[in-house]
Design a protein around this motif. Structure first.
Motif, short mmCIF file in Angstrom:
data_model
loop_
_atom_site.label_atom_id
_atom_site.label_comp_id
_atom_site.label_asym_id
_atom_site.label_seq_id
_atom_site.Cartn_x
_atom_site.Cartn_y
_atom_site.Cartn_z
N PHE A 1 0.84 -1.20 0.00
CA PHE A 1 0.00 0.00 0.00
C PHE A 1 0.88 1.25 0.00
CE2 PHE A 1 -2.01 3.45 2.45
CZ PHE A 1 -3.02 3.78 1.55
N MET A 2 1.91 1.25 0.83
CA MET A 2 2.81 2.40 0.87
C MET A 2 3.44 2.67 -0.49
SD MET A 2 6.29 3.04 3.05
CE MET A 2 7.25 4.54 2.69
N ALA A 3 3.88 1.61 -1.17
CA ALA A 3 4.53 1.77 -2.47
C ALA A 3 3.57 2.37 -3.49
CB ALA A 3 5.05 0.42 -2.97
N GLN A 4 2.35 1.88 -3.53
CA GLN A 4 1.38 2.37 -4.51
C GLN A 4 0.96 3.81 -4.23
OE1 GLN A 4 0.65 0.83 -7.28
NE2 GLN A 4 1.85 -0.97 -6.69
N ILE A 5 0.72 4.12 -2.96
CA ILE A 5 0.25 5.47 -2.64
C ILE A 5 1.38 6.49 -2.77
CG2 ILE A 5 0.63 5.50 -0.12
CD1 ILE A 5 -2.62 6.58 -1.82
N LEU A 6 2.61 6.09 -2.45
CA LEU A 6 3.76 6.98 -2.61
C LEU A 6 4.02 7.23 -4.09
CD1 LEU A 6 6.05 8.57 -1.26
CD2 LEU A 6 7.42 6.48 -1.31
N ASN A 7 3.90 6.19 -4.90
CA ASN A 7 4.06 6.34 -6.35
C ASN A 7 3.00 7.28 -6.92
OD1 ASN A 7 5.28 5.74 -8.89
ND2 ASN A 7 3.66 4.26 -9.30
N PHE A 8 1.78 7.20 -6.39
CA PHE A 8 0.70 8.07 -6.83
C PHE A 8 0.99 9.54 -6.50
CE2 PHE A 8 -3.20 10.44 -5.90
CZ PHE A 8 -3.93 10.25 -7.07
N PHE A 9 1.47 9.78 -5.28
CA PHE A 9 1.70 11.16 -4.83
C PHE A 9 3.01 11.75 -5.37
CE2 PHE A 9 -1.16 10.29 -1.04
CZ PHE A 9 -2.14 11.18 -1.45
N ASN A 10 3.97 10.90 -5.72
CA ASN A 10 5.29 11.40 -6.10
C ASN A 10 5.24 12.14 -7.43
OD1 ASN A 10 8.08 11.82 -5.94
ND2 ASN A 10 8.52 9.96 -7.11
N ARG A 11 5.80 13.32 -7.44
CA ARG A 11 5.84 14.14 -8.65
C ARG A 11 7.25 14.15 -9.23
NH1 ARG A 11 1.40 13.03 -8.15
NH2 ARG A 11 -0.42 14.34 -7.78
N LYS A 12 7.72 12.98 -9.59
CA LYS A 12 8.99 12.79 -10.28
C LYS A 12 10.22 13.19 -9.47
CE LYS A 12 6.99 13.00 -14.89
NZ LYS A 12 7.04 13.62 -16.24
N LYS A 13 10.07 13.33 -8.14
CA LYS A 13 11.26 13.52 -7.31
C LYS A 13 11.96 12.18 -7.17
CE LYS A 13 9.98 17.49 -4.44
NZ LYS A 13 9.78 17.97 -3.05
N LYS A 14 13.27 12.21 -7.07
CA LYS A 14 14.03 10.98 -6.92
C LYS A 14 14.14 10.65 -5.43
CE LYS A 14 16.49 11.33 -11.28
NZ LYS A 14 15.59 10.36 -11.92
#
Length: 434
Positions: free
Chosen positions: A114-127
């Motif tokens: 869940f963390m991986a999917q939600i973080l991927n959703f919120f991430n705006r191309k920051k590394k």
């Protein structure tokens, strides 16, 4: 909903921010500003929903629709919880909540995916650099959950030669965006190093860091969902009984989620916090003083923790609810008891327990199982991960699941470092600073 820092209560942030920060100022854990409380009708209606729809409702209680729309949240949950969980009845009023049917055969798959999917959703191309420590199962869950996700790299620390070979193979053979480091020390050393990284001003300026350990609030919130699913699967003729959960506990994130589920309104009668001989919490509850000892390696290695990260959250839950901490039952189980329990359960029920689940069952069995109770012990790892141990004591071969067969012959790609912070810092600067 806002989340506040338990060590610096002026720091109030939303879910998205808490997800990305992991730890707050002064190494503080984030905690929900308000714990939702649902009435009996809503709870009953929730238990009639399927797992995904129910989980979407529960998790949405902690997020604002301004952060993520309900349909978007449901999509992330659907991608994360794409495997079954089963309440396996082994006796009339005893059942194992099997949480090990995910891609890495451990309960950690729920929170981390869940963390991986939600973080991927919120991430705006920051590394992002995900930095985490594992005493066994977390490493595999984190590695597989984040494997090949763009703009996210993962560094996993684990104690050198203190986890099973199969556990190690699951996450140390992937490569790509996953780096694994065997630390010459114990799990507490790994956790200490992680905390030092997050407190190092130079590293936090150079790298965009996050942690996938159970310190991240997203993992705890996701784990709330399977307590509700356990209730939904309880047989009709047992639902009116007092429901008891025995929870194998290392970092205590699993128990934290259960206590939040109870706070929300799930009618859980009692919890038992089951630890191995790393018994900081049982001694604290029984004697009233906090005195962690040196961590000892045990058969239930994923629970070899002397300073549980999530304990401050548990204290906060009890304070918010005005519950008496003395009512939390906890007991410590030795390796000898773990082995004896595994043998006895197999002989009596033909059911195979791995060591962590055996600790959970043993703690449950220590109390008198009355007829007016329904007793659930949590199965947190697949027995196949401990194939050699199971064969040694039960003389029974376990067929390896496909994922283990695929990784067992692969090369271990881990680095080996000392438990000195300077070595880890140099590694991070050399490999991740552009």
């Amino acid at each position: 909903m806002k989340f506040y820092n338990l060590n610096y209560r002026k720091e109030n942030i939303n879910f998205n921010q808490a997800l990305k920060k992991g730890l707050g100022k002064n190494q503080g854990l984030f905690f929900p500003m308000n714990l939702p409380k649902l009435n009996n009708k809503i709870i009953k209606d929730l238990l009639n929903l399927n797992f995904i729809d129910r989980s979407n409702y529960i998790i949405s209680l902690f997020l604002d629709e301004k952060e993520i729309l309900s349909n978007d949240l449901k999509l992330q949950i659907t991608k994360a919880f794409n495997f079954p969980l089963l309440l396996n009845l082994i006796d009339k009023n005893i059942a194992c909540l099997e949480l090990f049917h995910g891609p890495t055969l451990a309960f950690k798959d729920f929170g981390v995916r869940f963390m991986a999917q939600i973080l991927n959703f919120f991430n705006r191309k920051k590394k992002i650099i995900i930095l985490t420590a594992t005493s066994g199962d977390t490493g595999a869950a984190v590695a597989h959950a984040f494997y090949k996700i763009k703009n996210i790299k993962v560094v996993i620390l684990y104690p050198y030669k203190k986890i099973s070979i199969l556990q190690e193979k699951l996450f140390c053979t992937l490569g790509n965006n996953i780096n694994t480091i065997a630390i010459k020390g114990n799990f507490d050393d790994c956790q200490r190093l992680i905390k030092q990284v997050f407190q190092d001003k130079e590293l936090t300026k150079l790298l965009y860091l996050n942690s996938a350990n159970s310190i991240n609030i997203s993992r705890v919130i996701a784990q709330i969902c399977y307590y509700f699913e356990a209730f939904a699967q309880i047989p009709l003729n047992q639902k009116e009984k007092k429901i008891i959960f025995s929870v194998p506990s290392g970092n205590f994130g699993n128990l934290t989620a259960g206590l939040i589920a109870k706070t929300i309104g799930l009618p859980i009668y009692k919890f038992i916090a089951a630890t191995n001989i790393n018994d900081t919490i049982p001694r604290y509850l029984n004697k009233g003083y906090w005195q962690p000892k040196k961590t000892i390696s045990t058969l239930s290695n994923a629970m070899d923790v002397s300073i549980p990260n999530n304990w401050p959250r548990i204290i906060e839950i009890f304070n918010k609810n005005n519950w008496n901490l003395n009512k939390l039952e906890s007991c410590s189980i030795t390796d000898e008891q773990t082995t004896r329990t595994t043998i006895n359960v197999f002989n009596k029920y033909k059911y195979i327990l791995e060591p962590h689940t055996a600790v959970s069952f043993c703690a449950l069995e220590k109390q008198i199982l009355k007829k007016d109770t329904f007793n659930v012990f949590l199965g947190t790892a697949h027995p196949a991960k401990f194939q050699n141990y199971i064969y040694k004591i039960l003389h029974k071969k376990i067929i390896l699941p496909k994922i283990l067969i695929n990784c067992i012959k692969k090369k271990n790609l881990s680095y080996i470092l000392s438990n000195n912070f300077s070595d880890l810092k140099n590694f991070l600067i050399k490999n991740y600073v552009i």
